[in-house]
Design a protein around this motif. Structure first.
Motif, PDB file in Angstrom:
ATOM      1  N   GLU A 153     -19.988 -18.798  81.929  1.00 56.03           N
ATOM      2  CA  GLU A 153     -18.650 -18.565  81.400  1.00 56.03           C
ATOM      3  C   GLU A 153     -18.511 -17.104  80.946  1.00 56.03           C
ATOM      4  O   GLU A 153     -19.410 -16.567  80.290  1.00 56.03           O
ATOM      5  CB  GLU A 153     -18.503 -19.491  80.192  1.00 56.03           C
ATOM      6  N   ALA A 154     -17.399 -16.475  81.274  1.00 61.11           N
ATOM      7  CA  ALA A 154     -17.182 -15.097  80.839  1.00 61.11           C
ATOM      8  C   ALA A 154     -16.822 -15.088  79.356  1.00 61.11           C
ATOM      9  O   ALA A 154     -16.281 -16.055  78.836  1.00 61.11           O
ATOM     10  CB  ALA A 154     -16.068 -14.456  81.662  1.00 61.11           C
ATOM     11  N   PRO A 155     -17.137 -13.975  78.681  1.00 56.33           N
ATOM     12  CA  PRO A 155     -16.773 -13.896  77.263  1.00 56.33           C
ATOM     13  C   PRO A 155     -15.257 -13.783  77.118  1.00 56.33           C
ATOM     14  O   PRO A 155     -14.594 -13.184  77.955  1.00 56.33           O
ATOM     15  CB  PRO A 155     -17.445 -12.600  76.811  1.00 56.33           C
ATOM     16  N   TRP A 202     -12.121 -12.900  74.081  1.00 58.19           N
ATOM     17  CA  TRP A 202     -12.044 -12.185  72.813  1.00 58.19           C
ATOM     18  C   TRP A 202     -11.153 -12.872  71.798  1.00 58.19           C
ATOM     19  O   TRP A 202     -10.721 -12.262  70.823  1.00 58.19           O
ATOM     20  CB  TRP A 202     -11.633 -10.729  73.060  1.00 58.19           C
ATOM     21  N   PRO A 254     -16.197 -18.287  70.793  1.00 63.69           N
ATOM     22  CA  PRO A 254     -17.648 -18.262  70.604  1.00 63.69           C
ATOM     23  C   PRO A 254     -18.252 -16.859  70.528  1.00 63.69           C
ATOM     24  O   PRO A 254     -19.299 -16.684  69.921  1.00 63.69           O
ATOM     25  CB  PRO A 254     -18.185 -19.007  71.836  1.00 63.69           C
ATOM     26  N   LEU A 255     -17.606 -15.862  71.129  1.00 65.54           N
ATOM     27  CA  LEU A 255     -18.182 -14.517  71.041  1.00 65.54           C
ATOM     28  C   LEU A 255     -17.740 -13.786  69.783  1.00 65.54           C
ATOM     29  O   LEU A 255     -18.548 -13.204  69.067  1.00 65.54           O
ATOM     30  CB  LEU A 255     -17.783 -13.689  72.275  1.00 65.54           C
ATOM     31  N   ALA A 256     -16.442 -13.803  69.523  1.00 64.30           N
ATOM     32  CA  ALA A 256     -15.914 -12.893  68.497  1.00 64.30           C
ATOM     33  C   ALA A 256     -15.866 -13.502  67.095  1.00 64.30           C
ATOM     34  O   ALA A 256     -15.710 -12.774  66.109  1.00 64.30           O
ATOM     35  CB  ALA A 256     -14.522 -12.418  68.905  1.00 64.30           C
ATOM     36  N   ALA A 257     -16.016 -14.815  66.985  1.00 59.04           N
ATOM     37  CA  ALA A 257     -15.965 -15.411  65.643  1.00 59.04           C
ATOM     38  C   ALA A 257     -17.130 -14.883  64.810  1.00 59.04           C
ATOM     39  O   ALA A 257     -18.249 -14.777  65.308  1.00 59.04           O
ATOM     40  CB  ALA A 257     -16.040 -16.927  65.742  1.00 59.04           C
ATOM     41  N   SER A 308     -20.309 -14.658  62.703  1.00 58.67           N
ATOM     42  CA  SER A 308     -21.425 -15.601  62.610  1.00 58.67           C
ATOM     43  C   SER A 308     -22.525 -14.917  61.822  1.00 58.67           C
ATOM     44  O   SER A 308     -22.671 -13.710  61.867  1.00 58.67           O
ATOM     45  CB  SER A 308     -21.926 -15.980  63.995  1.00 58.67           C
ATOM     46  N   GLY A 309     -23.271 -15.691  61.091  1.00 60.09           N
ATOM     47  CA  GLY A 309     -24.401 -15.128  60.360  1.00 60.09           C
ATOM     48  C   GLY A 309     -23.950 -14.130  59.320  1.00 60.09           C
ATOM     49  O   GLY A 309     -22.788 -14.105  58.909  1.00 60.09           O
ATOM     50  N   ALA A 343     -19.416  -6.826  61.726  1.00 59.99           N
ATOM     51  CA  ALA A 343     -19.223  -5.911  62.847  1.00 59.99           C
ATOM     52  C   ALA A 343     -19.319  -4.486  62.307  1.00 59.99           C
ATOM     53  O   ALA A 343     -19.084  -4.221  61.130  1.00 59.99           O
ATOM     54  CB  ALA A 343     -17.862  -6.148  63.496  1.00 59.99           C
TER      55      ALA A 343
END
Lengths: 272, 272
Positions: free
Chosen positions: A241-243, A245, A250-253, A255-256, A260
């Protein structure tokens, strides 16, 4: 440059080497880097070499007659009568040291490091298969179940696929395929590694092998493997699957605990 | 160690860096190796750094205030007012040289090479995107259509997938996916490259980016990508026909002009 790789499995061993040697970029030759020593039914040994060609050729020459004193007063130990691969590796280490004694000082005076890197494996009747990596000082390490393969020379391009596939339980055919793919990645990324390849496949406990081939650009299997692997990799890539935005995706949320990067927007912004 | 990679496509640019820094194996820290400079609508620039951390931190600090004389007698040139990315790269080169002048000799006395390796790319309003690799002496090269990506640090493990996928026509999302896979291969093979990652994606001609994220082990997309890629690679691997040793088959049939290795079967065998 050079790329050689060998793996020890429960089912046997696989050895693979390229054959390109270069002194700088404009003096490129073909030299084979594998040598197979065999007394069928008694011993099968395979030596792969990387590093300075004058050193590795000398090591190979000397290895044929190199002798270690037998501590029990028996016949001197050679690779041809050694009772264990460990002793055979000691003979090889001793051959490396002899070349060092002969050439090391003169090489150093010319600013050339004494640089030899060897893989040596096989089986002598009466013990299991063993695989060693031998260094310039003649010392060596042995492959284990946790680390069942060794690489010498230009090893990095081809390591990821080995890391993913090889375990002691890998069947011989699968390991052979894996080593050829590892070589393909290396050939693709480093011009100083080149065809033809020497491939030797050894089945456990046979103390002989009839599976020693030279693979060049006309080899139908390697040709199929290279083009299929390239195509399959691409398909695998396309299936991921492509990222996107979407800020909650799943990519931009977030996390941890790592925020940024803060952008620097002005000469007076502090960086830290 | 470090792994940073950046790519320039027709659609935009993608920058990716890890964040592990080590002095030996027992002193491992997290330092971010990406820095984004932005005046929205006017300029977007991204700097990735590898090499000695004291050097790259100094370069980044000095870069904020570094000035080049304008040959036309105008205001001194900085990264904040440069009219072209080429000039901005010259400013960066000059910052590298200033750090060399300050620290180079003392480092050499301690046996430490002045070692800095930088990727610097972006866009300034009025010209196209540009991507540079800057070396320790402050000189630099620029990415072209034939060579649309640069890597610094531990670059080899992650190069094969870039070689296979990246062209100037690759869409941004696909390139992002490809760089993350390249990073995954590197993370898998070299412990001294580590999470979290900094990722910046820039769309052509926007002179700003809202796609800058930090990816750690909790990032759902990267997690999916790592496990899917591992599984798909394995499937691709399994789909390739295994070699067989039929002497007339595609692997073992003689091809080309290279004979299989002759085995050495006796101490008196000549090697050549």
């Amino acid at each position: 440059m050079t790329y050689c790789v060998a793996v020890k499995l429960k089912a046997g061993m696989v050895f693979l080497s390229d054959s390109r040697t270069n002194a700088g970029l404009d003096q490129i030759s073909m030299f084979r880097k594998m040598i197979v020593y065999e007394k069928p039914g008694d011993r099968f040994m395979c030596l792969l070499s990387a590093g300075n060609l004058s050193i590795s050729q000398s090591i190979r020459e000397i290895l044929q007659t190199e002798q270690l004193k037998d501590p029990d007063g028996g016949e001197p130990i050679t690779i041809w009568n050694a009772r264990s691969m460990f002793d055979a590796a000691r003979v090889l280490g001793s051959a490396v040291r002899h070349v060092y004694q002969r050439d090391g000082e003169a090489l150093r005076r010319s600013g050339i490091e004494f640089n030899a890197s060897l893989i040596f494996g096989g089986q002598i009747r009466g013990e299991g298969m063993r695989l060693f990596q031998v260094y310039s000082p003649g010392n060596f390490i042995e492959a284990t179940a946790e680390t069942p393969f060794f690489q010498i020379g230009e090893s990095k391009y081809g390591k990821p696929v080995l890391d993913r596939v090889i375990t002691p339980d890998t069947p011989l055919e699968e390991a052979t395929k894996c080593l050829l793919i590892s070589m393909d990645s290396t050939l693709k990324s480093n011009l100083s590694v080149g065809l033809p390849l020497d491939l030797a496949v050894y089945e456990a406990d046979r103390c002989t092998s009839d599976r020693v081939v030279c693979i060049d650009e006309h080899n139908a299997y390697f040709h199929m493997l290279r083009s299929t692997w390239g195509r399959k990799l691409r398909e695998a890539f396309d299936q991921i699957e492509a990222p996107d935005w979407d800020p909650t995706g799943p990519l931009a949320a977030p996390s941890g605990r790592h925020a940024a990067l803060r952008k620097i927007t002005d000469p007076k912004d502090r960086l830290i």
